[in-house]
Design an enzyme around this catalytic site. Structure first.
Site, PDB file in Angstrom:
ATOM      1  N   ASP A 181      -0.442  -9.254  12.718  1.00 28.58           N
ATOM      2  CA  ASP A 181      -0.747  -7.894  13.142  1.00 28.58           C
ATOM      3  C   ASP A 181      -2.272  -7.791  13.171  1.00 28.58           C
ATOM      4  O   ASP A 181      -2.943  -8.213  12.207  1.00 28.58           O
ATOM      5  CB  ASP A 181      -0.197  -6.864  12.146  1.00 28.58           C
ATOM      6  CG  ASP A 181       1.279  -6.547  12.381  1.00 28.58           C
ATOM      7  OD1 ASP A 181       1.947  -7.336  13.079  1.00 28.58           O
ATOM      8  OD2 ASP A 181       1.753  -5.525  11.858  1.00 28.58           O
ATOM      9  N   HIS A 223      -1.561  -5.200   6.483  1.00 31.21           N
ATOM     10  CA  HIS A 223      -2.705  -4.474   7.037  1.00 31.21           C
ATOM     11  C   HIS A 223      -3.802  -4.278   5.987  1.00 31.21           C
ATOM     12  O   HIS A 223      -3.557  -3.751   4.906  1.00 31.21           O
ATOM     13  CB  HIS A 223      -2.299  -3.134   7.656  1.00 31.21           C
ATOM     14  CG  HIS A 223      -1.226  -3.312   8.692  1.00 31.21           C
ATOM     15  ND1 HIS A 223      -0.447  -2.288   9.167  1.00 31.21           N
ATOM     16  CD2 HIS A 223      -0.794  -4.437   9.342  1.00 31.21           C
ATOM     17  CE1 HIS A 223       0.425  -2.761  10.058  1.00 31.21           C
ATOM     18  NE2 HIS A 223       0.235  -4.051  10.179  1.00 31.21           N
ATOM     19  N   CYS A 254      -5.577   3.256  11.719  1.00 29.98           N
ATOM     20  CA  CYS A 254      -4.357   2.699  12.328  1.00 29.98           C
ATOM     21  C   CYS A 254      -4.077   3.297  13.703  1.00 29.98           C
ATOM     22  O   CYS A 254      -3.557   2.613  14.586  1.00 29.98           O
ATOM     23  CB  CYS A 254      -3.142   3.009  11.461  1.00 29.98           C
ATOM     24  SG  CYS A 254      -3.129   2.254   9.856  1.00 29.98           S
TER      25      CYS A 254
HETATM   26  N1  NVA Z   1       0.220  -1.305   3.944  1.00 36.30           N
HETATM   27  C1  NVA Z   1      -1.022  -0.861   3.376  1.00 36.30           C
HETATM   28  C2  NVA Z   1      -2.032  -0.477   4.434  1.00 36.30           C
HETATM   29  C3  NVA Z   1      -1.722   0.718   5.268  1.00 36.30           C
HETATM   30  C4  NVA Z   1      -2.765   1.051   6.305  1.00 36.30           C
HETATM   31  C5  NVA Z   1      -0.771   0.280   2.422  1.00 36.30           C
HETATM   32  O1  NVA Z   1       0.279   0.909   2.506  1.00 36.30           O
HETATM   33  O2  NVA Z   1      -1.615   0.549   1.580  1.00 36.30           O
END
Ligand code: NVA
Length: 371
Positions: free
Chosen positions: A201, A250, A363
């Site tokens: 991703d 992410h 995002c």
């Molecule tokens: N998955 C990560 C990043 C989200 C932008 C989180 O939940 O902290």
């Protein structure tokens, strides 16, 4: 909230590169960091968003436990959340336009019909490095057609400009063996995917000039990293950060560069020591996120809207516009005040409904041009 006026670029329309651009026209795609003045951006679209449906072990690895049951086929997000999110995205787009940023929006897609997820999170699907746009080789099956469906027209138009390179993702092999068994990486993490084909991703990567900092995660494998390294323009290098997060998916709630030389990091996921191993941060001031306690215990007010897909660290998922300007959720008062104390000019916008769908300002955007 800004008053509602029609968006100038509601339907994507890009100058037709070669024929309409003179020698001194601004570029259509040029971005190699997260903080230079933003000139052109894609802002996501929430219409018809549905909960993603993936293998149970993937959902367990990446999504908050109390919502696991919602991740089933043909399950739209609650309509009031989708409506709210679309208003917030439109307002965000207007805010950026008022700051002189050129805004493109995705095509409206019926995600229920296509068994897809959303058009609201384009950051996950496109990595812009210099003049090159690389489409993610999504691990999630429900996202494989997401860019084609929501941004295919815009990508074709941008790709018609000879100064722009668009790298479309190959179809995953059939059968796709990515989920057959977990992968143990040398850092002794176990991920929900193996390394049988490139998977990544784009939101697992952040640009710091010629260095791109990335992480392996439950959706990004080593072949994915090698694939990106192969496609970035020459002179760019990917370096993998040591991130302590078994649920990793992410990197944009882990790192937040505010300007050249100043970055906020999530101290539960990375250490200053691990960051300093990367030469690019040698002269940087690295600041641990200042309100860990409030994120962990109270989870800053969500206005009653559940965050179905992310942690409360979404507070760090904000968008820097350059010239020390930053867009922050209007209820994240504590962080906004702290940012102002560091010399940032904070623009506030509502985004709690977008949060419910899976992300915040970073995002929901893809910067095409930062100058
Ligand atoms: N998955 C990560 C990043 C989200 C932008 C989180 O939940 O902290």
């Amino acid at each position: 909230l800004l008053t509602k006026t029609p968006l100038a670029h509601k339907n994507p329309s890009v100058p037709d590169g070669h024929s309409s651009r003179g020698r001194n026209s601004p570029p259509n795609v040029a971005a190699n960091n997260e903080w230079a003045p933003l000139r052109s951006v894609i802002i996501g679209r929430a219409d018809n968003s549905c909960f993603p449906y993936e293998a149970p072990h993937m959902i367990e690895a990446t999504m908050p436990a109390r919502f696991h049951e919602a991740f089933k086929p043909a399950n739209p997000f609650p309509p009031e959340i989708v409506r709210g999110a679309e208003e917030e995205l439109e307002n965000f787009a207007l805010l950026l336009q008022s700051q002189g940023v050129n805004v493109f929006r995705p095509t409206k897609v019926d995600w229920l019909q296509t068994f897809g997820y959303t058009g609201a999170m384009p950051r996950d699907g496109l990595l812009v490095v210099g003049n090159t746009i690389i489409e993610s080789c999504f691990a999630w099956k429900c996202r494989v057609d997401e860019m084609a469906n929501s941004l295919g027209t815009l990508l074709s138009k941008l790709g018609a400009d000879p100064s722009v390179k668009v790298v479309r993702a190959p179809r995953p092999p059939s059968p796709d063996t990515l989920y057959n068994g977990i992968l143990e990486d040398p850092g002794s993490h176990e991920w929900a995917i193996n390394n049988s084909r490139p998977a990544f991703d784009a939101a697992d990567f952040m640009r710091f000039g010629s260095t791109i900092i990335g992480q392996l995660s439950n959706v990004t494998n080593m072949k994915g990293v090698e694939y990106i390294q192969h496609h970035v323009p020459s002179g760019y290098k990917i370096e993998l950060l040591d991130v302590n997060d078994p649920h990793a998916m992410h990197i944009d709630a882990t790192l937040l560069p505010l300007r050249q030389g100043l970055m906020v990091y999530n101290p539960l996921r990375v250490t200053e020591e691990s960051l300093r191993r990367h030469a690019v941060f040698k002269a940087w001031e690295l600041v641990s996120y200042p309100f860990v306690e409030s994120v962990q215990t109270v989870e800053e007010a969500t206005g009653g809207v559940p965050r179905f897909m992310t942690s409360a660290w979404l507070v760090m998922n904000v968008l820097v516009l350059g010239h020390d300007k930053i867009v922050v959720e209007e209820q994240d008062h504590e962080f906004a005040k702290w940012l102002e104390g560091r010399g940032m000019v904070v623009l506030k916008a509502p985004f709690r409904n977008v949060h419910a769908i899976g992300g915040s300002f970073h995002c929901a955007s893809v910067d095409l041009v930062r100058s």
